[in-house]
Design a protein around this motif. Structure first.
Motif, PDB file in Angstrom:
ATOM      1  N   ALA A 147       5.800  -5.622  16.587  1.00 38.42           N
ATOM      2  CA  ALA A 147       6.149  -6.531  15.486  1.00 38.42           C
ATOM      3  C   ALA A 147       4.968  -6.744  14.550  1.00 38.42           C
ATOM      4  N   ARG A 148       3.764  -6.907  15.125  1.00 35.37           N
ATOM      5  CA  ARG A 148       2.575  -7.098  14.296  1.00 35.37           C
ATOM      6  C   ARG A 148       2.284  -5.849  13.468  1.00 35.37           C
ATOM      7  N   ILE A 149       2.407  -4.686  14.096  1.00 35.46           N
ATOM      8  CA  ILE A 149       2.112  -3.445  13.376  1.00 35.46           C
ATOM      9  C   ILE A 149       3.133  -3.214  12.264  1.00 35.46           C
ATOM     10  N   LEU A 150       4.393  -3.596  12.510  1.00 34.64           N
ATOM     11  CA  LEU A 150       5.424  -3.403  11.492  1.00 34.64           C
ATOM     12  C   LEU A 150       5.293  -4.389  10.333  1.00 34.64           C
ATOM     13  N   GLU A 154       3.144  -0.574   4.511  1.00 31.63           N
ATOM     14  CA  GLU A 154       3.682   0.797   4.514  1.00 31.63           C
ATOM     15  C   GLU A 154       4.780   0.949   5.555  1.00 31.63           C
ATOM     16  N   PHE A 155       4.526   0.420   6.763  1.00 34.49           N
ATOM     17  CA  PHE A 155       5.512   0.548   7.826  1.00 34.49           C
ATOM     18  C   PHE A 155       6.751  -0.289   7.538  1.00 34.49           C
ATOM     19  N   SER A 156       6.546  -1.502   7.055  1.00 33.70           N
ATOM     20  CA  SER A 156       7.673  -2.381   6.755  1.00 33.70           C
ATOM     21  C   SER A 156       8.597  -1.749   5.719  1.00 33.70           C
ATOM     22  N   LYS A 157       7.997  -1.185   4.675  1.00 32.99           N
ATOM     23  CA  LYS A 157       8.782  -0.579   3.597  1.00 32.99           C
ATOM     24  C   LYS A 157       9.558   0.643   4.107  1.00 32.99           C
TER      25      LYS A 157
END
Length: 399
Positions: A147-150, A154-157
């Protein structure tokens, strides 16, 4: 310098320091104990050449050196194989170890144009990352949540848009964070686009029982277009290994407003000095001075003066067109000892034939990089030739 003076010196050209009060505390501790701070910046060896955008960070590293601290130039030979997802909406293609090693060697030759070799540690992160066993990687992964990494932009998008994210990309910030653990960093530096990775390093260091590093980010330098990040792929860059006259000419292409940002990020002029220059100097005079400063950093003061002289003679006095057709060096014109000028002129459209080219050369109608050419053979050509025949111009790339 007093601690306040040191902070002022380090703050210039920085975008953000997290946390500045922690940096102050460590500078005070360093002064008391005599232990220099360990300051790291990582560079993945994904391309063979560095450009001025990279030197914004290198210059701030040198400022830490000036204050007596240890700078670590970290070459990410292992992380380069993962590929930094920063600013990417697709997975980076994998690189071979051979290509990475070759690029790393060119980095070593270039960074000491700014950094003091005697005060710099050059390390590669394969020293420790290649020694991790699978259970070590699993244990490292357990210290951070998906969750933190997302949360990373860039990852979220990509996740929201259904663009694939490979699992190995999620490991990149953890691998970079482990670098800080292995090197026991007090400070990690990077561009503003690296903020997420640098903050992960703080968290992972805590888990390994180390004081969290101070995060120091530098602004992203705009390229010659004044809009996009300086990038070789966009063609808006100034390479630090380019010839002096090419570097100087490119500096002269930037806008007057961008010039002052370059003064702040690419020179050691203080903000007070830059403010005075803005009020007292004509923009062209200031830009010429900037070009000389930048060229002198990577070549010499003599090369800088020569480059300015060539620019003045070729560009300012001859009114070189702003748009010049750029062409590659034609095949068959490079011979032993140099380039056949007559054949080149004929093949790039500056002469009707080789015979016509010979006639123009003998008549003194051909200039290359501001010098009249009277011989058919041009020895030791540089990477770029600015050619004028009468009112016609071409820029020829020889490499």
């Amino acid at each position: 310098m007093t601690i306040d003076e040191q902070l002022t010196y380090l703050r210039k050209g920085m975008a953000e320091i997290i946390r500045e009060e922690d940096l102050r505390a460590r500078l005070i501790e360093s002064a008391k104990t005599g232990r220099p701070l360990r300051v790291k910046a990582g560079f993945d060896a994904t391309a063979p050449d560095l450009h001025l955008g990279h030197t914004v960070l290198l210059r701030k590293m040198k400022h830490f050196q000036d204050l007596g601290h240890t700078v670590i130039f970290l070459i990410g030979d292992t992380t380069a194989m993962i590929g930094d997802p920063t600013g990417r909406n697709v997975t980076r293609p994998p690189m071979t170890r051979e290509a990475i090693a070759q690029n790393a060697e060119t980095y070593k030759a270039q960074v000491f144009k700014i950094l003091d070799a005697e005060k710099t540690e050059i390390r590669v992160n394969s020293e420790w990352l290649s020694k991790l066993h699978f259970e070590d990687v699993v244990r490292l992964c357990s210290k951070y949540t998906v969750a933190r990494i997302l949360e990373r932009e860039e990852f979220s998008k990509r996740y929201k848009e259904g663009i694939p994210i490979s699992v190995h990309e999620l490991l990149y910030p953890l691998a970079q964070a482990y670098d800080s653990v292995a090197l026991k960093c007090d400070v990690e530096m990077g561009g503003t686009d690296q903020k997420f990775n640098l903050l992960v390093g703080r968290e992972i260091q805590k888990d390994f029982g180390q004081p969290p590093q101070i995060v120091a980010t530098t602004p992203i330098l705009e390229g010659l277009d004044g809009v996009n990040k300086m990038s070789k792929s966009l063609g808006n860059y100034i390479g630090i290994a380019e010839p002096a006259e090419v570097m100087f000419r490119k500096v002269m292409q930037i806008s007057d407003e961008l010039m002052w940002r370059y003064y702040e990020l690419l020179t050691d002029r203080s903000l007070a000095e830059i403010a005075t220059m803005r009020q007292t100097m004509h923009p062209m005079e200031a830009k010429i001075a900037l070009g000389k400063l930048i060229v002198a950093d990577f070549h010499s003061a003599e090369d800088a003066e020569c480059a300015a002289e060539i620019f003045n003679r070729v560009v300012r006095q001859r009114e070189v067109p702003s748009e010049i057709e750029t062409v590659p060096l034609p095949q068959g014109v490079r011979v032993e000892g140099g380039i056949r000028v007559d054949k080149m002129l004929a093949r790039i459209g500056l002469a009707e034939s080789v015979t016509d080219a010979v006639r123009k050369i003998k008549a003194g109608a051909v200039e290359i990089n501001g010098h009249k050419v009277r011989d058919l053979l041009l020895p030791n050509p540089g990477p770029e030739l600015l050619i004028q025949v009468g009112k016609n111009w071409r820029r020829v790339l020889t490499q």
